[in-house]
Design a protein around this motif. Structure first.
Motif, PDB file in Angstrom:
ATOM      1  N   HIS A   1      41.145  42.625  26.383  1.00 56.62           N
ATOM      2  CA  HIS A   1      42.287  41.611  26.192  1.00 56.62           C
ATOM      3  C   HIS A   1      43.157  43.334  25.380  1.00 56.62           C
ATOM      4  N   ALA A   2      44.446  42.813  24.672  1.00 56.08           N
ATOM      5  CA  ALA A   2      45.714  43.580  24.313  1.00 56.08           C
ATOM      6  C   ALA A   2      44.793  44.167  23.364  1.00 56.08           C
ATOM      7  N   ASN A   3      44.120  42.977  22.517  1.00 58.78           N
ATOM      8  CA  ASN A   3      44.046  43.340  21.099  1.00 58.78           C
ATOM      9  C   ASN A   3      42.822  44.803  20.762  1.00 58.78           C
TER      10      ASN A   3
ATOM     11  N   GLY B   1      44.375  42.351  32.815  1.00 61.07           N
ATOM     12  CA  GLY B   1      43.650  41.126  32.482  1.00 61.07           C
ATOM     13  C   GLY B   1      42.100  41.590  31.757  1.00 61.07           C
TER      14      GLY B   1
ATOM     15  N   ALA C   1      44.798  45.837  29.964  1.00 57.70           N
ATOM     16  CA  ALA C   1      45.215  44.466  29.357  1.00 57.70           C
ATOM     17  C   ALA C   1      46.049  43.906  29.931  1.00 57.70           C
TER      18      ALA C   1
END
Length: 88
Positions: A68-70, A65, A62
């Motif tokens: 996505h972090a979520n 990139g 995440a």
């Protein structure tokens, strides 16, 4: 086809980044697969250890990139709840 020197360089950079990203994505999938296999086998201890190894890989992906972090947080959360369910 790229005409300018800067466009040609951009193409080279894209190819290099794609190779790195592919490698990272593959590594993340491998770690997640190990957790999934341990859960399927019903082995809580192995699943727990695999999850502890997979969690930083997901968060690193995440950060870089790749995910996505979520998405990374959701995957960790769902795997964690499945591993905890084995314990009961």
């Amino acid at each position: 086809m790229a005409n300018t020197p800067s466009a040609k360089k951009a193409t080279r950079k894209i190819e290099a980044r794609t190779a790195v990203n592919k490698s990272r994505r593959s590594r993340v999938r491998t770690f997640v697969r190990r957790v999934e296999e341990a859960i399927t086998a019903g082995d809580h201890q192995v699943a727990f250890e695999a999850l502890r190894a997979a969690e930083p890989e997901l968060h690193r992906a995440a950060q870089k990139g790749i995910l996505h972090a979520n998405v990374a947080a959701r995957k960790v959360s769902r795997l964690n709840s499945r591993v905890r369910a084995l314990q009961a």
